[in-house]
Design a protein around this motif. Structure first.
Motif, PDB file in Angstrom:
ATOM      1  N   PHE A 106       0.823  -1.210   0.000  1.00  0.00           N
ATOM      2  CA  PHE A 106       0.000   0.000   0.000  1.00  0.00           C
ATOM      3  C   PHE A 106       0.860   1.264   0.000  1.00  0.00           C
ATOM      4  N   GLY A 107       1.782   1.320  -0.964  1.00  0.00           N
ATOM      5  CA  GLY A 107       2.607   2.530  -1.130  1.00  0.00           C
ATOM      6  C   GLY A 107       1.772   3.640  -1.760  1.00  0.00           C
ATOM      7  N   TRP A 108       2.407   4.785  -1.963  1.00  0.00           N
ATOM      8  CA  TRP A 108       1.698   5.984  -2.438  1.00  0.00           C
ATOM      9  C   TRP A 108       1.000   5.753  -3.784  1.00  0.00           C
ATOM     10  N   GLU A 109       1.695   5.049  -4.702  1.00  0.00           N
ATOM     11  CA  GLU A 109       1.081   4.848  -6.025  1.00  0.00           C
ATOM     12  C   GLU A 109      -0.176   3.997  -5.926  1.00  0.00           C
ATOM     13  N   LYS A 113      -4.162   5.143  -6.720  1.00  0.00           N
ATOM     14  CA  LYS A 113      -5.048   4.434  -7.654  1.00  0.00           C
ATOM     15  C   LYS A 113      -6.374   4.109  -6.984  1.00  0.00           C
ATOM     16  N   LEU A 114      -6.298   3.703  -5.700  1.00  0.00           N
ATOM     17  CA  LEU A 114      -7.522   3.323  -4.994  1.00  0.00           C
ATOM     18  C   LEU A 114      -8.390   4.528  -4.670  1.00  0.00           C
ATOM     19  N   ASN A 115      -7.738   5.637  -4.333  1.00  0.00           N
ATOM     20  CA  ASN A 115      -8.493   6.826  -3.913  1.00  0.00           C
ATOM     21  C   ASN A 115      -7.683   8.083  -4.230  1.00  0.00           C
ATOM     22  N   PRO A 116      -7.918   8.643  -5.419  1.00  0.00           N
ATOM     23  CA  PRO A 116      -7.118   9.820  -5.839  1.00  0.00           C
ATOM     24  C   PRO A 116      -7.310  11.037  -4.929  1.00  0.00           C
ATOM     25  N   ARG A 117      -8.355  11.050  -4.105  1.00  0.00           N
ATOM     26  CA  ARG A 117      -8.578  12.184  -3.192  1.00  0.00           C
ATOM     27  C   ARG A 117      -7.852  11.988  -1.858  1.00  0.00           C
ATOM     28  N   MET A 118      -7.231  10.815  -1.704  1.00  0.00           N
ATOM     29  CA  MET A 118      -6.626  10.541  -0.390  1.00  0.00           C
ATOM     30  C   MET A 118      -5.346  11.338  -0.160  1.00  0.00           C
ATOM     31  N   ILE A 119      -5.229  11.836   1.069  1.00  0.00           N
ATOM     32  CA  ILE A 119      -3.994  12.494   1.506  1.00  0.00           C
ATOM     33  C   ILE A 119      -3.217  11.471   2.303  1.00  0.00           C
ATOM     34  N   MET A 120      -1.976  11.220   1.897  1.00  0.00           N
ATOM     35  CA  MET A 120      -1.167  10.232   2.618  1.00  0.00           C
ATOM     36  C   MET A 120      -0.066  10.966   3.384  1.00  0.00           C
ATOM     37  N   ALA A 121      -0.148  10.915   4.703  1.00  0.00           N
ATOM     38  CA  ALA A 121       0.748  11.731   5.521  1.00  0.00           C
ATOM     39  C   ALA A 121       1.681  10.848   6.358  1.00  0.00           C
ATOM     40  N   GLU A 186      -9.875  20.938  -1.486  1.00  0.00           N
ATOM     41  CA  GLU A 186     -11.172  21.587  -1.735  1.00  0.00           C
ATOM     42  C   GLU A 186     -11.198  22.209  -3.131  1.00  0.00           C
ATOM     43  N   ARG A 187     -10.015  22.728  -3.549  1.00  0.00           N
ATOM     44  CA  ARG A 187      -9.967  23.403  -4.852  1.00  0.00           C
ATOM     45  C   ARG A 187      -9.455  22.493  -5.966  1.00  0.00           C
ATOM     46  N   SER A 188      -8.461  21.629  -5.628  1.00  0.00           N
ATOM     47  CA  SER A 188      -7.853  20.806  -6.684  1.00  0.00           C
ATOM     48  C   SER A 188      -8.610  19.502  -6.908  1.00  0.00           C
ATOM     49  N   GLY A 189      -9.318  19.048  -5.875  1.00  0.00           N
ATOM     50  CA  GLY A 189     -10.007  17.755  -5.970  1.00  0.00           C
ATOM     51  C   GLY A 189      -9.058  16.578  -5.802  1.00  0.00           C
ATOM     52  N   ARG A 190      -7.779  16.858  -5.622  1.00  0.00           N
ATOM     53  CA  ARG A 190      -6.781  15.785  -5.544  1.00  0.00           C
ATOM     54  C   ARG A 190      -6.160  15.677  -4.154  1.00  0.00           C
ATOM     55  N   GLY A 191      -5.813  14.457  -3.803  1.00  0.00           N
ATOM     56  CA  GLY A 191      -5.044  14.257  -2.589  1.00  0.00           C
ATOM     57  C   GLY A 191      -3.578  14.549  -2.851  1.00  0.00           C
ATOM     58  N   GLN A 192      -2.747  14.434  -1.843  1.00  0.00           N
ATOM     59  CA  GLN A 192      -1.304  14.563  -2.048  1.00  0.00           C
ATOM     60  C   GLN A 192      -0.563  13.869  -0.925  1.00  0.00           C
TER      61      GLN A 192
END
Ligand code: COA
Length: 423
Positions: A106-109, A113-121, A186-192
């Motif tokens: 369950f690395g970042w990539e 893929k599973l959840n593009p909105r997820m923030i992985m910290a 909220e603005r980009s729709g993407r996680g990071q």
């Protein structure tokens, strides 16, 4: 309504650094789902145990307001449950040793893929570079981040501080990264991906020492005691004992009772603006105009003598009397408070910074509540979860497992023994 209500956090943290971060997010209203190994849990549950059979204070004080699910993420059905959790949650927070999440699959990539909105910290000991694979604990971070080399006395070895700036400090940094990433989403729709290396966090808190490192090129650091004592400076920012970090000389001085009480001390700052009042208070009114004493630069080579004289005065008062006398005169002083005094402080209890928490296994205990106060998002500190206390609840309510599906997951051994939530 709480500030982070509706935000779901998949909490893969353990020990101190990660848990302090997710505890803050829980206090701000996020639903924090702590994932722990069945039958084992966060190692701190059983570290520094004071009540046999109960979760330790180490664990309870770092995991308030969370829910606990036990899940073996190396088991195939466990991976299925984890996949569904990743799809459901907004943020995954982890502080595993480098590479552990990748080894789990369950690395970042994979997460993106599973959840593009997820923030992985993540908290790691070091950022990218030659030490990125190292496992790191608090004191290693304090040493590698510049704190230890600048803490202690000039004639002694480097010293680590009691404040957990490597663990809890990095947890704070990570929490800021997470809410900032949520705001951007909220603005980009993407996680990071958010990374808070412990070395970097400690260095950020030692910023003024890197300031002084560069000031050395322009000559000796005149506000350091060693300047007044005529001791030459070396190549690096030296240890400065209890000198004040700013431009105003300050020291820790003995107060009445110091012979028997290890904390009968006060911090005393000889701020230039109140010099005349200090002279009056300590009974040296002629220092106000005496050549060599009247201005801050003149006093720099006499700081030992001046603080010795002030100490003669503070030793006739308790640390609280010093506070009561100096405060109305705007003379900056601070009593050295013991943990006992802090725990019993009525003011801190009133503001919710010291909180008494009931616990089914260990009874009442004190903890540090949320140190950040928000007028529209009040914090109620609730106890830490027992191991796997909410496994069934999370499988059903968050993931929608029911009937045969639920039976399959529980029989697979992926989630350990199911418990009903305790009172
Ligand atoms: N199911 C199955 N396996 C699990 C699991 C679960 N629910 N949760 C954790 N594990 C596994 C991990 O996958 C890892 O397995 P692997 O090594 O085979 O890949 C293993 O448990 C141990 O994890 P690890 O993080 O290596 O624990 P550790 O006790 O060896 O190291 C630290 C502890 C703190 C040193 C290390 O996690 C670390 O350096 N973290 C980053 C820096 C940090 O936060 N330090 C401060 C801690 S306060």
């Amino acid at each position: 309504m709480k500030a982070l209500e509706g935000v779901k956090i998949l909490d893969f943290t353990h020990v101190q650094s990660g848990p302090t971060c997710t505890q803050l997010l829980a206090w701000f209203g996020a639903d924090v789902i702590k994932v722990e190994r069945p039958g084992v849990g966060d190692a701190t549950r059983k570290q520094l145990v004071d009540v046999p059979g109960a979760d330790s204070l180490y664990f309870t004080m770092l995991n308030h307001n969370k829910r606990s699910i036990t899940l073996n993420t190396k088991n195939e059905t466990g991976k299925e449950v984890l996949t569904r959790l990743i799809k459901e949650c907004d943020v995954l927070v982890e502080n595993f040793a480098p590479g552990a999440l990748d080894r789990m699959g369950f690395g970042w990539e994979a997460i993106q893929k599973l959840n593009p909105r997820m923030i992985m910290a993540s908290v790691k000991g070091f950022g990218p570079g030659k030490y990125e694979d190292c496992k790191v604990y608090e004191n290693v971070a304090q040493c590698a981040g510049g704190s230890a080399s600048t803490t202690g006395f000039l004639d002694g070895p480097p010293v680590v501080t009691g404040a957990q700036i490597g663990d809890s400090g990095t947890g704070l940094h990570l929490a800021l990264g997470i809410v900032t990433a949520l705001f951007q989403r909220e603005r980009s729709g993407r996680g990071q991906k958010v990374l808070a290396p412990m070395q970097d966090g400690v260095l950020n808190l030692c910023r003024v020492k890197l300031r002084d490192q560069q000031r050395l090129a322009a000559g000796p650091l005149k506000e350091y005691s060693q300047f007044g004592e005529g001791i030459p400076f070396g190549e690096a920012t030296p240890r400065a004992g209890n000198d004040s970090g700013g431009g105003q000389p300050g020291r820790i001085l003995k107060c009445k009772g110091w012979e028997n009480d290890p904390n009968a001390y006060t911090y005393f700052i000889t701020q230039a603006a109140v010099w005349e009042k200090i002279c009056d208070v300590i009974g040296e009114p002629e220092w106000k105009t005496r050549p060599g004493y009247a201005t801050p630069p003149e006093r720099l080579d006499k700081l030992n003598e001046i603080f010795d004289r002030i100490e003669q005065w503070t030793m006739t008062k308790t640390k609280f009397e010093v506070m009561d006398i100096c405060n109305p005169l705007d003379i900056p002083v601070g009593p050295i408070l013991s943990m006992k005094e802090i725990m019993e402080d009525e003011g801190l209890q009133k503001t919710g910074t010291i909180v008494k928490v009931p616990h089914p296994e260990r009874g009442d205990y004190y903890t540090v509540g949320c140190p950040i106060k928000m007028s529209d998002s009040p914090v109620e500190v609730t106890r830490s979860p027992l191991l796997g206390e909410h496994t069934l609840e999370i499988l059903k309510d968050v993931l929608g497992y029911d009937g045969e599906d639920l039976a399959r997951v529980t029989e697979s051994g992926a989630v350990g023994e199911l418990k009903q939530a305790a009172e």
